[in-house]
Design a protein around this motif. Structure first.
Motif, PDB file in Angstrom:
ATOM      1  N   ALA A   1       0.737  -1.052  -0.013  1.00 33.90           N
ATOM      2  CA  ALA A   1       0.177   0.023   0.079  1.00 33.90           C
ATOM      3  C   ALA A   1       0.918   1.240   0.102  1.00 33.90           C
ATOM      4  O   ALA A   1       2.001   1.331   0.478  1.00 33.90           O
TER       5      ALA A   1
ATOM      6  N   ASP B   1      -5.899   7.815   6.406  1.00 36.26           N
ATOM      7  CA  ASP B   1      -6.299   8.467   5.568  1.00 36.26           C
ATOM      8  C   ASP B   1      -5.716  10.019   5.464  1.00 36.26           C
ATOM      9  O   ASP B   1      -6.118  11.246   4.923  1.00 36.26           O
TER      10      ASP B   1
ATOM     11  N   ALA C   1      -2.814   9.966   0.563  1.00 33.01           N
ATOM     12  CA  ALA C   1      -4.146   9.874   0.705  1.00 33.01           C
ATOM     13  C   ALA C   1      -4.762  11.455   0.799  1.00 33.01           C
ATOM     14  O   ALA C   1      -5.743  11.493   0.271  1.00 33.01           O
TER      15      ALA C   1
ATOM     16  N   THR D   1      -0.694  10.644  -7.323  1.00 33.94           N
ATOM     17  CA  THR D   1      -0.666   9.396  -7.593  1.00 33.94           C
ATOM     18  C   THR D   1      -0.496   9.293  -9.253  1.00 33.94           C
ATOM     19  O   THR D   1      -0.148   8.443  -9.783  1.00 33.94           O
TER      20      THR D   1
ATOM     21  N   LYS E   1      -8.748   4.436  -8.959  1.00 37.97           N
ATOM     22  CA  LYS E   1      -9.488   4.080  -7.883  1.00 37.97           C
ATOM     23  C   LYS E   1      -9.897   2.498  -8.137  1.00 37.97           C
ATOM     24  O   LYS E   1      -9.747   1.592  -7.202  1.00 37.97           O
ATOM     25  N   SER E   2     -10.155   1.981  -9.187  1.00 38.94           N
ATOM     26  CA  SER E   2     -10.557   0.778  -9.481  1.00 38.94           C
ATOM     27  C   SER E   2      -9.300  -0.449  -9.204  1.00 38.94           C
ATOM     28  O   SER E   2      -9.484  -1.536  -9.196  1.00 38.94           O
TER      29      SER E   2
ATOM     30  N   GLY F   1      -7.210  -0.232  -6.973  1.00 41.77           N
ATOM     31  CA  GLY F   1      -6.916  -0.467  -5.723  1.00 41.77           C
ATOM     32  C   GLY F   1      -5.620   0.401  -5.457  1.00 41.77           C
ATOM     33  O   GLY F   1      -5.103   0.220  -4.153  1.00 41.77           O
TER      34      GLY F   1
ATOM     35  N   ASN G   1      -5.237   3.746  -5.153  1.00 40.56           N
ATOM     36  CA  ASN G   1      -5.326   4.671  -4.418  1.00 40.56           C
ATOM     37  C   ASN G   1      -7.301   4.855  -4.368  1.00 40.56           C
ATOM     38  O   ASN G   1      -7.538   5.154  -5.485  1.00 40.56           O
ATOM     39  N   GLU G   2      -7.653   4.694  -3.237  1.00 37.22           N
ATOM     40  CA  GLU G   2      -9.191   4.804  -3.335  1.00 37.22           C
ATOM     41  C   GLU G   2      -9.684   6.257  -3.349  1.00 37.22           C
ATOM     42  O   GLU G   2     -10.678   6.292  -3.563  1.00 37.22           O
ATOM     43  N   TYR G   3      -8.742   7.034  -3.353  1.00 34.37           N
ATOM     44  CA  TYR G   3      -9.221   8.549  -3.470  1.00 34.37           C
ATOM     45  C   TYR G   3      -9.098   9.052  -5.103  1.00 34.37           C
ATOM     46  O   TYR G   3      -9.236  10.132  -5.226  1.00 34.37           O
TER      47      TYR G   3
END
Length: 458
Positions: free
Chosen positions: A90, A95, A100, A106, A265-266, A268, A270-272
């Motif tokens: 990761a 967060d 994050a 990113t 995002k998809s 994985g 970086n979810e943001y």
């Protein structure tokens, strides 16, 4: 005046600084004079341009050899986290970690990951690519100057002034996103100076990629919109074709930018996505009168960064309100802006510091390199002043405002957010074009006084 104060005191002996500055001025004016005396024909122009680009590329490679490979600050974060991501680890733990809260970084991280995937974990590859991007930037500056002034001599001198500015190209040893981002934004401006639909479509692509790599797209977009409203949309009557062409640019920009964010995002990674979840921080540092808007570790330590993003955000808003109240109560807005303008555009930048020369060179060598580096900025400012005044007297294409308006937007934004001298490198190429006008005017004046009468600017 701060630029002259800094120049006179950057070396141990102020007198030496003055002498070096005068020698640099004479040398650059002489080089400029020789360049404008060369013939203006297709073959000569091509030889001159290729020679300048090749010379810069070789010097850029030497600079990589002259400086260590160690990555510093944010650049070390990019280098380390890109390898973590490639190994399935990761890139943040909570967060409020770097990637994050500033998820927009990113985009560049993905670029670094791609380079490592293709060539292996060799930082030299990223460094050489930086030199390639710098060389291409010189080429685009040449094209932009030609497009705006239709004067090959101004184009030559713009390239000359940018290529000798060590402050501009000194950070190539770091895997930083400024050079590729700047190149993409400049290509966008060049494409928008044309009239074909495909050029506007391609501009949407380069604008999106530029903002993904170096997230300063909003200032470029602001400048483009103002330029369009004043010079493109309205010409005695509403121009629907120009509206549609620019709409195409922004639709493609939004589509690509959104698609990349959703893809990140998809995946994985970086979810943001590539959002900015801590826009407050730049104002926390930028409005701090005591630090003159510069990053300061004491400011960081005053906020508990171990808490969640929501709680830290509340602390940051509180600090911002306190800083605004202080500036209002003590009438410190103008002094703060003055100091920030000097730091951003006149004082020595931190570019040489990020070259990390203290690791393999003596303080005497570092001091000399700092002086030479800063002289590039001083020369750009001096010739830029002359060029700015000459713009009131000479003819030029209205497309110059497509360069100046984003530049002005960037200057305005920097008055409110965190400043560092190294941030100027994004718009140094545009300033180099204005400086090229100034150097051409001086060389032209010398030629009028002591040489054969040349063809003057109208």
């Amino acid at each position: 005046m701060s630029i002259f104060y800094s120049t006179f005191h950057i070396a141990e002996e102020p007198v030496l600084s003055v002498l070096v500055l005068l020698c640099a001025l004479v040398a650059v004016i002489l080089a400029g004079y020789l360049l404008i005396k060369l013939k203006d024909d297709r073959k000569t122009n091509r030889i001159v341009l290729i020679t300048l680009l090749a010379l810069f590329f070789l010097v850029g490679l030497f600079w990589l050899k002259f400086t260590p490979n160690e990555q510093l600050s944010d650049f070390a974060t990019f280098w380390g986290k890109s390898q973590d991501a490639l190994q399935g680890r990761a890139i943040y733990k909570n967060d409020n970690d770097y990637f994050a809260k500033w998820a927009y970084q990113t985009g560049y991280l993905v670029y670094v990951m791609g380079v490592i995937k293709l060539f292996g974990a060799h930082v030299l590859v990223l460094q050489v690519l930086n030199v390639v991007y710098q060389t291409l930037t010189l080429l685009v500056i040449y094209k932009l100057a030609m497009k705006v002034f239709d004067n090959v001599k101004i184009a030559r001198l713009s390239v000359l002034l940018l290529m000798i500015d060590l402050d501009w190209f000194a950070m190539s040893p770091q895997n930083n996103n400024s050079y590729l981002g700047t190149l993409l934004f400049l290509v966008t401006f060049y494409l928008l100076m044309h009239d074909k639909y495909w050029q506007y479509m391609l501009a949407g692509l380069t604008l999106a990629m530029g903002n993904i790599i170096r997230p300063i797209g909003p200032v470029a977009i602001a400048g483009i919109i103002v330029f369009a409203l004043v010079y493109k949309f309205y010409d005695k009557k509403i121009n629907l074709h120009n509206i549609l062409k620019l709409a195409t640019t922004f639709i493609i920009y939004l589509a690509i930018f959104s698609a990349v964010g959703m893809a990140i995002k998809s995946s994985g990674l970086n979810e943001y996505g590539i959002s900015n979840r801590d826009s407050e921080w730049k104002f926390v540092t930028g409005l701090d009168y005591n630090t003159k808007g510069i990053y300061d570790q004491n400011v960081v330590d005053s906020i508990d960064m171990t808490q969640s993003r929501k709680k830290v955000s509340k602390q940051e808003y509180k600090v911002i309100h306190e800083e605004i109240k202080y500036l209002n109560d003590n009438n410190k807005w103008i002094p703060l802006f003055w100091d920030k303008l000097a730091i951003m555009w006149a004082n020595r930048s931190s570019a040489i510091d990020f070259a990390n020369m203290q690791q393999n060179h003596s303080q005497k060598v570092i001091g000399f390199v700092n002086l030479i580096s800063y002289l590039g900025t001083v020369l750009l400012v001096i010739f830029g002043w002359v060029g700015s005044l000459r713009l009131f007297k000479i003819s030029y294409n209205k497309n110059i405002f497509l360069l100046l308006l984003p530049f002005m937007a960037y200057v305005a934004v920097q008055l409110l957010i965190e400043v560092q001298g190294r941030y100027r490198i994004e718009f140094t190429p545009i300033w180099a074009i204005i400086s090229g006008v100034g150097l051409y005017s001086l060389c032209n004046w010398i030629n009028l006084k002591w040489g054969k009468k040349p063809k003057c600017l109208n």
